[in-house]
Design a protein around this motif. Sequence first.
Motif, mmCIF file in Angstrom:
data_model
loop_
_atom_site.group_PDB
_atom_site.id
_atom_site.type_symbol
_atom_site.label_atom_id
_atom_site.label_comp_id
_atom_site.label_asym_id
_atom_site.label_seq_id
_atom_site.Cartn_x
_atom_site.Cartn_y
_atom_site.Cartn_z
ATOM 1 N N LYS A 42 -12.009 -20.671 -67.611
ATOM 2 C CA LYS A 42 -13.105 -19.899 -67.697
ATOM 3 C C LYS A 42 -14.155 -20.701 -68.368
ATOM 4 O O LYS A 42 -15.279 -20.843 -67.864
ATOM 5 C CB LYS A 42 -13.083 -18.517 -67.720
ATOM 6 C CG LYS A 42 -14.251 -17.662 -67.514
ATOM 7 C CD LYS A 42 -13.625 -16.262 -68.012
ATOM 8 C CE LYS A 42 -14.862 -15.569 -68.159
ATOM 9 N NZ LYS A 42 -14.535 -13.986 -68.368
ATOM 10 N N LYS A 45 -15.438 -23.936 -67.161
ATOM 11 C CA LYS A 45 -16.405 -23.623 -65.928
ATOM 12 C C LYS A 45 -17.568 -23.135 -65.972
ATOM 13 O O LYS A 45 -18.685 -23.765 -65.764
ATOM 14 C CB LYS A 45 -15.646 -22.494 -65.027
ATOM 15 C CG LYS A 45 -16.440 -22.396 -63.676
ATOM 16 C CD LYS A 45 -15.678 -21.216 -62.712
ATOM 17 C CE LYS A 45 -16.388 -20.914 -61.368
ATOM 18 N NZ LYS A 45 -15.758 -19.866 -60.801
ATOM 19 N N THR A 46 -17.755 -22.671 -67.513
ATOM 20 C CA THR A 46 -19.217 -22.418 -68.089
ATOM 21 C C THR A 46 -19.825 -23.421 -68.555
ATOM 22 O O THR A 46 -21.038 -23.658 -68.253
ATOM 23 C CB THR A 46 -18.826 -21.193 -69.282
ATOM 24 O OG1 THR A 46 -18.135 -20.184 -68.478
ATOM 25 C CG2 THR A 46 -20.203 -20.784 -69.732
ATOM 26 N N LYS A 48 -19.350 -26.431 -67.361
ATOM 27 C CA LYS A 48 -20.028 -27.207 -66.262
ATOM 28 C C LYS A 48 -21.059 -26.744 -65.792
ATOM 29 O O LYS A 48 -22.015 -27.639 -65.419
ATOM 30 C CB LYS A 48 -18.539 -27.210 -65.386
ATOM 31 C CG LYS A 48 -18.333 -28.452 -64.606
ATOM 32 C CD LYS A 48 -17.117 -28.201 -63.465
ATOM 33 C CE LYS A 48 -16.921 -29.493 -62.997
ATOM 34 N NZ LYS A 48 -15.718 -29.568 -62.162
ATOM 35 N N LEU A 49 -21.110 -25.406 -65.787
ATOM 36 C CA LEU A 49 -22.628 -24.682 -65.127
ATOM 37 C C LEU A 49 -23.669 -25.146 -66.297
ATOM 38 O O LEU A 49 -24.712 -25.428 -65.715
ATOM 39 C CB LEU A 49 -22.178 -23.267 -65.160
ATOM 40 C CG LEU A 49 -21.713 -22.856 -63.846
ATOM 41 C CD1 LEU A 49 -21.520 -21.074 -63.844
ATOM 42 C CD2 LEU A 49 -22.156 -22.992 -62.663
ATOM 43 N N LEU A 50 -23.305 -25.201 -67.511
ATOM 44 C CA LEU A 50 -24.384 -25.308 -68.615
ATOM 45 C C LEU A 50 -24.773 -26.721 -68.312
ATOM 46 O O LEU A 50 -26.022 -27.315 -68.705
ATOM 47 C CB LEU A 50 -24.001 -25.322 -69.878
ATOM 48 C CG LEU A 50 -23.859 -23.481 -70.216
ATOM 49 C CD1 LEU A 50 -23.175 -23.586 -71.491
ATOM 50 C CD2 LEU A 50 -25.090 -22.729 -70.220
ATOM 51 N N THR A 51 -23.823 -27.829 -67.890
ATOM 52 C CA THR A 51 -24.165 -29.290 -67.892
ATOM 53 C C THR A 51 -24.606 -29.855 -66.587
ATOM 54 O O THR A 51 -24.356 -31.053 -66.270
ATOM 55 C CB THR A 51 -23.274 -30.007 -68.667
ATOM 56 O OG1 THR A 51 -22.124 -29.744 -68.135
ATOM 57 C CG2 THR A 51 -23.462 -29.696 -70.187
ATOM 58 N N LYS A 52 -25.021 -28.852 -65.576
ATOM 59 C CA LYS A 52 -25.119 -29.386 -64.253
ATOM 60 C C LYS A 52 -26.215 -30.363 -64.251
ATOM 61 O O LYS A 52 -27.223 -30.185 -64.862
ATOM 62 C CB LYS A 52 -25.310 -28.145 -63.292
ATOM 63 C CG LYS A 52 -24.270 -27.639 -62.724
ATOM 64 C CD LYS A 52 -24.521 -26.307 -61.930
ATOM 65 C CE LYS A 52 -25.840 -26.343 -60.842
ATOM 66 N NZ LYS A 52 -25.963 -25.377 -59.955
ATOM 67 N N ARG A 55 -30.236 -29.081 -63.298
ATOM 68 C CA ARG A 55 -31.003 -27.983 -63.780
ATOM 69 C C ARG A 55 -32.378 -28.246 -64.101
ATOM 70 O O ARG A 55 -33.053 -27.290 -64.474
ATOM 71 C CB ARG A 55 -30.256 -27.616 -65.171
ATOM 72 C CG ARG A 55 -28.724 -26.955 -64.775
ATOM 73 C CD ARG A 55 -27.962 -26.410 -66.168
ATOM 74 N NE ARG A 55 -28.809 -25.268 -66.519
ATOM 75 C CZ ARG A 55 -28.684 -24.808 -67.809
ATOM 76 N NH1 ARG A 55 -28.011 -25.545 -68.642
ATOM 77 N NH2 ARG A 55 -29.542 -23.790 -68.243
#
Length: 172
Positions: A42, A45-46, A48-52, A55
């Motif tokens: 988890k 995954k977070t 990964k979302l922050l460093t897409k 963005r």
Amino acid sequence: MNTEKSKATSIFAQKNFKFLGFCLGKNGRGIFIRVHRKSLDKAKKTLKLLTKRNRGRNVHRVMQEVKVFIRGWIGYFRVADMKRTLLSWDEWMRRRFRMYIWKQWKKPRTKVANLRKLGIPADKAYQWGNSRLGYWRIAGSLVLKCSITNERLAAAGYFSILNYYESLHLCC
């Protein structure tokens, strides 16, 4: 009452025992507290979302957001033994930031110019700046590791996950 969550059991008999994101491990030195696999997944995954890549934010701002998340997450799980995991996460995050920077340079001309500014010879800068390899592949290449070094990332505001964990873990 939820019967799945409420039961009396041996923590070693049940393979997937999880309590507040923690579980226990056992090795030759004894029993230790560790972070449960679901909690690790988890958190990753977070991150990964922050460093897409798409963005569209400044890399310094993204580094600050990651720092805030990591400080809170490690603050909660600091009693767990996870040095090896955080070592791999640190390497992975540096590569994610190199990928993020490479994506922001966009055009081959900008990539070549920035590689030249960072000390890469002209022929290598031209070769890698015009490469058709993907962002992740180039982020792991020797050229970006030599140009966007760990020291340069730290100067730009990169927050070392492992160093923070070790500073908190020594206090416990």
